[in-house]
Design an enzyme around this catalytic site. Structure first.
Site, PDB file in Angstrom:
ATOM      1  N   HIS A   1      -2.394 -12.914  -2.449  1.00 37.01           N
ATOM      2  CA  HIS A   1      -2.442 -12.074  -1.257  1.00 37.01           C
ATOM      3  C   HIS A   1      -1.047 -12.106  -0.640  1.00 37.01           C
ATOM      4  CE1 HIS A   1      -3.310 -10.575   2.754  1.00 37.01           C
ATOM      5  NE2 HIS A   1      -4.432 -10.088   2.262  1.00 37.01           N
ATOM      6  N   ASP A   2      -0.474 -10.935  -0.372  1.00 38.65           N
ATOM      7  CA  ASP A   2       0.926 -10.894   0.059  1.00 38.65           C
ATOM      8  C   ASP A   2       1.174 -11.727   1.311  1.00 38.65           C
ATOM      9  OD1 ASP A   2      -0.435  -9.107   1.711  1.00 38.65           O
ATOM     10  OD2 ASP A   2       0.692  -7.346   1.055  1.00 38.65           O
ATOM     11  N   THR A   3       0.208 -11.784   2.214  1.00 38.70           N
ATOM     12  CA  THR A   3       0.386 -12.610   3.407  1.00 38.70           C
ATOM     13  C   THR A   3       0.411 -14.094   3.059  1.00 38.70           C
ATOM     14  OG1 THR A   3      -0.797 -10.938   4.685  1.00 38.70           O
ATOM     15  CG2 THR A   3      -0.422 -13.049   5.747  1.00 38.70           C
TER      16      THR A   3
ATOM     17  N   ALA B   1       0.802  -1.213   0.000  1.00 33.32           N
ATOM     18  CA  ALA B   1       0.000   0.000   0.000  1.00 33.32           C
ATOM     19  C   ALA B   1       0.840   1.272   0.000  1.00 33.32           C
ATOM     20  CB  ALA B   1      -0.941   0.003   1.197  1.00 33.32           C
TER      21      ALA B   1
ATOM     22  N   GLY C   1       6.018  -0.466  -3.987  1.00 33.26           N
ATOM     23  CA  GLY C   1       6.027  -1.704  -4.745  1.00 33.26           C
ATOM     24  C   GLY C   1       7.414  -1.965  -5.273  1.00 33.26           C
TER      25      GLY C   1
ATOM     26  N   GLY D   1      -4.906  -7.263  -0.067  1.00 34.25           N
ATOM     27  CA  GLY D   1      -6.208  -7.848  -0.367  1.00 34.25           C
ATOM     28  C   GLY D   1      -7.295  -6.813  -0.577  1.00 34.25           C
TER      29      GLY D   1
ATOM     30  N   ASN E   1      -5.387  -9.896  12.945  1.00 32.18           N
ATOM     31  CA  ASN E   1      -4.613  -8.696  12.655  1.00 32.18           C
ATOM     32  C   ASN E   1      -4.268  -7.997  13.961  1.00 32.18           C
ATOM     33  OD1 ASN E   1      -4.841  -9.132   9.960  1.00 32.18           O
ATOM     34  ND2 ASN E   1      -6.260  -7.477   9.545  1.00 32.18           N
TER      35      ASN E   1
ATOM     36  N   GLY F   1       9.890  -7.590   7.320  1.00 28.63           N
ATOM     37  CA  GLY F   1      10.864  -6.566   7.663  1.00 28.63           C
ATOM     38  C   GLY F   1      10.999  -6.297   9.143  1.00 28.63           C
TER      39      GLY F   1
END
Length: 519
Positions: A268-270, A16, A19, A88, A328, A438
């Site tokens: 989905h990045d997760t 978000a 990139g 997402g 989350n 990270g």
């Protein structure tokens, strides 16, 4: 598997705020990462009905993806496969001609305020959770689509008219909804699909069947007038080859000069990050640690109980038929906002200096509920910590180091609670905690996570999302073989891993801190 050419896999990883395009070179049982392009991202405000709206500049992102892939071929070599992952819930709508039909709304756009309550008045939350297993966030795609339909962007039926499309919605027919990674994949290949790990964030998927929920779609139609017939594309699992990169779109090719295949990875990045958890067994929990901390377990089936819904756990679908059962937790967002405010006030300290100051501070002196809504919006986090401390009868931090220690301690306490709940609700026992992303550069936080949970913490890789993207893309394209355990072994062999042992003497302090804060 023996390969006549080097395996270079392109990974497009969009967040978000930024990139990048990475290349993973697979050779001799290891992956070497090369970043070929990095670029900024962020929502753009525009005036709209009832106030400001927020949109993504997807054309800018598309151009950066193209430039990054071309740079990958130029700087590293021909690409044997490409995978794309993003956050997402957000989507674009294609019109009948296959062109984007409008702006792409950002998930923080206020258009969905009040929509969950409207939906739950027609379809009770427990009934919906028993199908999709998704935690309630007002930006879930389902709620965005209700707002889209209300604004005229989708066909709309009046519930009382038996499902006839109203005049206001008639011109909106023949739309196709593509979640963001699927939208970019469509532009690369020409094939519209919905990869399951990201589709599961929409609220429209049956978590057991791993498919769009026909009964839920019917209820949205008949009870809320939201007509999604023909709007949702074919669902595919992670690892599916969607198609070759169209060379009239971007001239990317494989080592033999053929168009490079685009693979629907854990988009989905997760999902990609969890696929890269370097676990040797199945008794692990994970924390994908960044702006948000996603704390959870990998399961074989969703947990759709009322107790799970009440605890606000989500069942997002993962690679190879798995379920990402998670919560989350407000992550390093609070720390990053605190640092931003201090720098605006003229206090310039490096992250290394801040971490050292926190390590020197007294442990558990001040602890806050890091998930309290007061910490959600941008602002002066130190002042909010002060207010929380006063409200809960705790001493206020006296220095920058004590504020950072408070944030780290509070995050570790949240990890402890989320992991315990996940284990109790799912019935799965946990023997080791893996931290990726990270945030693992914060060594104190990793040690506190071990102390708070009483588990060995295995930290790494920092580039989990890119590595998970790469191994699933490579396997989907037939370049490597193996199940999820084998893919994780490849990641483990390619990563710097650090282990943290829990301090048994610390357990009493964490017990006391939890009782003081939560009773």
């Amino acid at each position: 598997m023996t390969n006549a050419h080097p395996i270079h896999v392109g990974a497009v990883d969009l967040g978000a705020s930024s990139g990048r395009v990475m290349v993973g070179t697979i050779a001799d049982g290891r992956i070497e990462l090369t970043e070929t392009r990095r670029f900024a991202n962020g929502p753009i405000p525009l005036p709209g009905p009832g106030g400001e709206r927020l949109y993504w500049d997807v054309l800018h992102l598309w151009d950066e993806i193209r430039q990054g892939l071309l740079a990958a071929v130029r700087d590293v070599g021909p690409l044997s496969a490409v995978g794309i992952d993003t956050w997402g819930v957000d989507y674009g709508l294609l019109g009948p001609s296959g062109l984007l039909s409008g702006q792409v709304s950002a998930y923080r756009c206020p258009r969905t305020r009040g929509v969950p309550e409207e939906v739950f008045a027609a379809i009770p939350a427990p009934e919906m959770y028993s199908v999709n297993g998704l935690q309630v966030q007002d930006f879930n795609t389902l709620f965005q689509l209700v707002a889209e339909s209300r604004d005229g962007g989708l066909p709309r039926a009046t519930p009382a008219d038996g499902g006839v499309v109203s005049a206001a919605g008639a011109g909106s027919a023949q739309r196709t909804m593509l979640l963001l990674p699927d939208l970019f994949t469509y532009w690369l290949t020409g094939r519209p699909v919905a990869e399951i790990t990201n589709a599961s964030t929409t609220g429209l998927v049956d978590a057991r069947e791993r498919a769009w929920s026909a009964p839920l779609l019917e209820r949205l139609h008949t009870e809320l007038g939201v007509d999604l017939d023909g709007v949702l594309p074919e669902v595919v699992e992670a690892g599916t080859v969607v198609g070759p990169v169209r060379r009239d779109v971007v001239d990317v090719f494989d080592p033999d000069g053929r168009p490079t295949p685009v693979v629907a990875v854990g988009s989905h990045d997760t999902a990609s990050a969890v696929a890269a958890v370097p676990a040797a067994g199945s008794d692990f929990a994970y924390i994908s640690c960044g702006t948000w901390s996603l704390v959870g377990l990998e399961l074989d089936a969703p947990v759709l109980t009322e107790a799970s819904r009440a605890a606000n756990f989500t069942n997002e679908l993962g690679v190879d038929g798995t379920v990402r059962y998670l919560k989350n937790v407000m992550g390093l967002w609070v720390f990053n906002e605190a640092v931003r405010t201090w720098r605006e006030q003229g206090l310039e300290l490096s992250y290394r200096e801040l971490d050292a100051a926190a390590e020197a501070a007294d442990p558990l002196r001040t602890v806050v509920d890091i998930n309290d809504p007061v910490f959600f919006n941008p602002g002066d986090m130190a002042a909010r910590i002060d207010d929380f401390a006063i409200r809960t009868g705790q001493p206020r931090p006296r220095s920058v180091g004590e504020y950072v220690r408070c944030i780290d301690d509070s995050l570790a306490l949240a990890y402890r609670r989320a992991m315990r709940e996940a284990s109790e609700l799912s019935g799965k026992r946990v023997g080791v905690l893996h931290m990726v992303g990270g945030g693992i550069s914060n060594r104190l936080l990793c040690q506190l996570a071990a102390d708070a949970t009483g588990l060995k913490v295995v930290a790494g890789p920092a580039e989990g999302t890119a590595l998970g993207n790469i191994v699933v893309a490579a396997r989907g394209a037939g370049l490597i073989e193996g199940d999820l355990t084998a893919l994780r072994k490849l990641v483990r062999n390619s990563s710097d891993i650090t282990e943290y042992a829990p301090d048994p003497a610390a357990a009493a302090g964490w017990d006391a801190a939890e009782r003081q804060l939560f009773g």
